[in-house]
Design an enzyme around this catalytic site. Structure first.
Site, PDB file in Angstrom:
ATOM      1  N   SER A   1     -18.067  23.586  28.715  1.00  0.00           N
ATOM      2  CA  SER A   1     -19.110  22.566  28.810  1.00  0.00           C
ATOM      3  C   SER A   1     -19.071  21.896  30.174  1.00  0.00           C
ATOM      4  CB  SER A   1     -18.945  21.524  27.706  1.00  0.00           C
ATOM      5  OG  SER A   1     -17.687  20.880  27.810  1.00  0.00           O
TER       6      SER A   1
ATOM      7  N   ASP B   1     -26.671  16.535  24.006  1.00  0.00           N
ATOM      8  CA  ASP B   1     -25.236  16.285  23.828  1.00  0.00           C
ATOM      9  C   ASP B   1     -25.029  15.041  22.976  1.00  0.00           C
ATOM     10  OD1 ASP B   1     -22.241  16.017  24.750  1.00  0.00           O
ATOM     11  OD2 ASP B   1     -22.980  17.842  25.708  1.00  0.00           O
TER      12      ASP B   1
ATOM     13  N   HIS C   1     -18.416  12.631  25.421  1.00  0.00           N
ATOM     14  CA  HIS C   1     -18.668  13.976  25.939  1.00  0.00           C
ATOM     15  C   HIS C   1     -19.964  14.049  26.747  1.00  0.00           C
ATOM     16  CE1 HIS C   1     -19.668  18.352  25.693  1.00  0.00           C
ATOM     17  NE2 HIS C   1     -18.360  18.478  25.843  1.00  0.00           N
TER      18      HIS C   1
END
Length: 716
Positions: free
Chosen positions: A539, A155, A226
Site C-alpha cells: 500500500s 481508504d 492508514h
C-alpha cells in the site's frame, strides 16, 4: 455490448427508447429448487451488469439520457426478482447495484442475460502491514510536482490536522475538472476541506455502522491512520518538519507535493481488529463516486481477488474515464490481486536501511535498526530483568511490560529489554516512564529487526548480539553510547510480502515495484499519540506510484492515463536479484526520467473493455509482453512524445531459452508519430525449460541522446 445494443445507439428520443428496450430484454425466470434457496437472507450481493456505466459508454446519447436508461435497466431487474430497495446504485464507473437477496433471487439474477456477475459482499483488508517489513528507506519525495492534479484515495479517510495537508499558495488555482464535495458530519467539518484536501466522502452501508468499534467516526475523518499515511506519501506537502514532541524525524515531502487530495473513506475499524476492513460494496461505491467527481489518479490499497470481480470492473470504468488507476498487489506473498491490464499493480521493495549501533567503552560495536535522529551519550546500561518494580516479577521486567520497571534503578540509564508479549513501542514507553534515557531491544530468537519510532532512542539488536551484551552485563558495569550510522544503499530488493504474478493472466503483473518498507508518513493521532509513523507494505509503495503518476500527469496534461503509465514503466530500473519479471514487472520507477520517456505505448480508453476476454488482453498495446507457446510475433505501437524528430534503435537482451528480435531494428520518427513494431520470439531449445519455469528479458528503444524506453518480456 452486442448487436442489439449497438443498433440502439442512435441519437434522440428514439435512440433512448431503443436502448432502454435493449437493456430490459426479457429472460425466463426459473425458480431455484430446494427450500434452502428460498430462505430469507441478510446477505448483501454486488450485481454488475454487462452494459457499462457512463464512463464506458461511447454511443450517441448524452450522459443524462444514458444514465436514465441504466437506471431503468436496474429497476427492471430488481422488479423482476422482487428484490428490496438496493443499498447502493452505481451508474458511472460501473452499471450495477448492491442489494440484499435470497438464494433464489441470486440464481435468477445470474441467469439474466443483462447481468455479468453476482457476487457476495466481502470484507477485504487494507494492504498496509502493522508488522513492519525489513528496515527500509524514506522514498524520494523531493520536488514540487503534481500541480493541478487530484489524487483520489479509497481508504480509511484522512486526518485534516496534519501539516502535510495544510493549504499553500503554491498549489495554484483549484482544478476546474474536479466536482467532489466535503461531507460535513461527525468529526469532519466543512472547513477541513482547504484546497489541499478538495474532497472528502465516506461509505459505510456495506460494512454496517452497527459493526463499527466504539468511537469510530462515521465521517471522512481517519480514525485508523492508514489513509492518512498513504495520502501523505502520495501528495503530502514538501519540506514539512516531522516533529513529535521532542522527537525530530527530519524533513518530510510527499511524492507529488502540489497535487490535491480527495479522500473516499470505505475502510473501517471493528471492535475486534481481526474484523477490520473494507466492504467490497463500499469500495465499489467509493470508486464510482471518485470517477464521477473527476479525480485524475485513483489509489486503491485494498486486497484484491486473483480473478475478475466487481471492484476490478469498477476500476475498468475508472480507466475508461482516463483515470490513472494504481492498486496494491497484496501483502500475503501468494497471488497478485487486481491483475487486470487496466490497473497499474504495484509491489514493494526495500531501500536504504535505518541503522545505528551501541558503542561500548572498549570500542565494541553492536549494530542494529535505529530510527532516532539523535544519539545517547556514554551512559551506564542495565538489564531490565534485574530491576523489577515492587510487585512485578523478573519475567515482566525482562520484557519491559509497562509498569514493571523500578524507576530508581532505571533512571538515567540505557535499559536492555527483550522482545515479546507487548508491543515494541510499548516497551520504550515503559522505559521512558521509568526515566530511562534509551533502550536496547533484543530479539528472543530469529525475528527480523523492525525499525519503529520509540519514546526514547532505541537500538534493535538480533538475538546473538543480545546474548553477548547480556553476558557483558552479567560480568559487571557496562557503559555505552547509542549512535546513528549509515550504510551504502545498495540496490533495492523485492519484499517477500509482494506476490508473484501468474502466466495465466495474459499480462505481466505486478506492473511496477516501489519502496514499501519503513517509509516515514504522517498518521492520524489517537489523543496525544504520535503524528508520524513508519509504514510498510505494498500500500505504501502504491501511494508513491500514485504520487509519481500525478507528477507526470501534471507535467503533461495532454497525455492520456495510458501514456502516463507507459512513461513510468518504460523508464523504470531493475531491482536486485530478480531476473524473472513476474516478481518486479518493469521495476522501480524513476519519476524524473519518466517526464521525458522518449517513446510511449498508448492504449485508447475505449480498448480496455475488450480485455474482459483474456485472449484479447495480451493483444493490447501494453508496455510489457507476456507471450506463451512456441514461435510468436507480438505487435506493439510506439509513439514519439519527445517533441522533436528522433532516432531510436532497438535492443533485446536477458533471454536464455529464446531468441528475441525486433523489426524494424531502428526508427526515425517525427514528433507525435506512431509506428508499428514487431517482436519475434523463437524458442532456441536451450536447457532449463520445465513446469513453472519462465524465461524473461527486456526489449528497449534507445534515443540518440541515451534516453531508453524499456519493457519487460516474460516467456513461459
Amino acid at each position: 455490448m452486442g448487436c442489439m445494443m449497438r443498433a440502439a445507439l442512435a441519437r434522440g428520443a428514439t435512440g433512448l427508447l431503443a436502448l432502454t428496450a435493449a437493456f430490459v430484454a426479457p429472460w425466463t425466470v426459473v425458480p431455484s429448487s430446494g427450500a434452502a434457496d428460498h430462505a430469507p437472507s441478510d446477505d448483501l450481493y454486488l450485481v454488475a451488469l454487462r452494459a457499462p456505466g457512463t464512463s464506458g459508454y461511447d454511443g450517441g446519447l448524452g450522459v443524462r439520457d444514458y444514465r436514465g436508461a441504466v437506471l431503468a435497466q436496474q429497476d427492471f431487474l430488481l422488479q423482476r426478482v422482487d428484490a428490496p430497495d438496493p443499498v447502493y446504485r452505481w451508474t458511472t464507473a460501473l452499471n450495477g447495484f448492491a442489494v440484499r437477496l435470497t438464494g433464489a433471487q441470486v440464481d435468477q439474477l445470474r441467469a439474466a442475460p443483462q447481468v455479468r456477475m453476482v457476487e457476495r459482499d466481502t470484507v477485504r483488508r487494507v494492504t498496509g502491514t502493522s508488522t513492519p517489513a525489513p528496515p527500509g528507506a524514506v522514498g524520494d519525495g523531493s520536488g514540487r510536482g503534481g500541480r493541478g492534479v487530484v489524487i483520489g484515495l479509497v481508504d480509511t479517510g484522512v486526518h485534516p490536522g496534519s501539516p502535510v495537508f495544510a493549504y499553500s499558495p503554491e498549489l495554484g488555482s483549484r482544478p476546474s475538472g474536479y466536482r467532489g464535495t466535503c461531507e460535513a458530519t461527525g468529526r469532519w467539518r466543512r472547513t477541513d476541506c482547504n484546497d489541499k484536501i478538495v474532497g472528502a466522502r465516506y461509505f459505510v452501508e456495506g460494512f454496517g455502522a452497527d459493526r463499527l468499534r466504539a468511537g469510530a467516526d462515521t465521517s471522512p475523518y481517519d480514525d485508523d491512520g492508514h489513509g492518512t499515511q498513504l495520502a501523505s506519501l502520495a501528495a503530502g506537502n514538501a519540506d514539512v518538519p516531522a516533529l513529535d514532541g521532542d522527537q525530530d524525524h527530519g524533513v518530510f515531502s510527499g511524492a507529488a507535493p502540489l497535487a490535491r487530495i480527495a479522500a473516499y473513506k470505505a475502510c473501517w475499524s471493528a471492535p475486534d481488529p481481526a474484523d477490520d476492513g473494507c466492504s467490497s460494496a463500499d469500495v465499489v461505491s467509493a470508486i464510482d463516486a471518485a470517477v464521477a467527481d473527476g479525480v485524475d489518479v485513483l489509489n486503491l490499497a485494498v486486497a484484491g481477488s486473483p480473478g475478475l470481480d466487481a471492484v476490478d470492473l469498477a476500476l475498468l470504468g475508472a480507466a475508461e474515464r482516463d483515470v490513472v488507476v494504481a492498486a496494491a498487489a497484496g501483502n500475503d506473498g501468494s497471488e497478485v490481486g487486481h491483475a487486470q491490464p487496466w490497473v497499474t499493480t504495484v509491489g514493494g521493495t526495500t531501500g536504504p536501511r535505518r541503522l545505528g549501533a551501541l558503542v561500548l567503552g572498549d570500542g565494541t560495536r553492536l549494530a542494529g535498526a535505529y530510527t532516532a535522529t539523535r544519539g545517547v551519550r556514554p551512559t551506564p546500561l542495565v538489564d531490565a530483568a534485574t530491576i523489577p518494580a515492587p510487585g512485578s516479577d523478573e519475567r515482566d521486567a525482562r520484557l519491559c511490560v509497562p509498569g514493571s520497571l523500578d524507576a530508581s534503578r532505571a533512571a538515567g540509564r540505557i535499559v536492555v529489554c527483550e522482545r515479546g508479549r507487548v508491543g515494541r513501542v510499548d516497551k520504550s514507553a515503559a522505559v521512558r516512564l521509568a526515566d530511562g534515557v534509551g533502550m536496547v531491544l533484543v530479539n528472543a530468537s530469529g525475528e527480523g529487526l523492525p525499525a519503529d519510532f520509540h519514546a526514547v532512542p532505541t537500538l534493535h539488536l538480533g538475538a546473538a548480539d543480545g546474548r553477548a551484551l547480556r553476558q557483558r552485563l552479567d560480568r559487571g558495569r557496562v557503559v555505552g553510547r547509542l549512535v546513528r550510522t549509515t550504510a551504502p544503499a545498495g540496490k533495492p530488493q523485492v519484499l517477500a510480502v509482494t506476490p508473484s504474478g501468474r502466466t495465466g493472466t495474459g499480462v505481466v503483473k505486478p506492473d511496477l515495484v516501489a519502496p514499501g518498507a519503513q517509509l516515514l508518513a504522517a498518521t492520524s493521532p489517537s489523543g496525544s499519540g504520535p503524528r508520524w509513523t513508519l509504514t510498510a507494505g505494498t500500500s505504501a509503495a502504491t501511494a508513491r506510484v500514485s504520487g509519481w503518476a500525478a507528477r507526470v500527469r501534471a507535467a503533461h496534461p495532454d497525455w492520456s492515463a495510458a501514456r502516463v503509465r507507459s512513461a513510468l514503466l518504460t523508464s523504470a530500473t531493475s531491482t536486485a536479484g530478480e531476473p524473472v519479471s513476474l516478481r518486479q514487472g518493469a521495476g522501480l520507477p524513476r519519476p524524473a526520467t519518466a517526464l521525458d520517456p522518449g517513446l510511449v505505448y498508448d492504449v485508447p480508453a475505449t480498448a480496455w473493455r475488450g480485455a474482459l476476454d483474456r485472449d484479447t488482453a495480451g493483444r493490447l498495446n501494453l508496455p510489457s509482453v507476456l507471450a506463451a507457446g512456441g514461435t510468436r510475433v507480438v505487435t506493439r505501437r510506439v509513439t514519439n512524445v519527445s517533441g522533436r524528430a528522433s532516432y531510436f534503435s532497438s535492443r533485446a537482451w536477458g533471454f536464455t531459452r529464446h531468441r528475441v528480435t525486433v523489426t524494424p531494428a531502428a526508427l526515425r520518427m517525427p514528433p507525435g508519430a506512431t509506428r508499428t513494431v514487431r517482436i519475434r520470439i523463437t524458442p532456441t531449445g536451450a536447457p532449463g525449460a520445465g513446469p513453472g519455469r519462465v524465461d524473461s528479458g527486456w526489449v528497449a528503444w534507445t534515443r540518440s541522446d541515451g534516453t531508453r524506453a524499456r519493457i519487460p518480456v516474460v516467456l513461459p
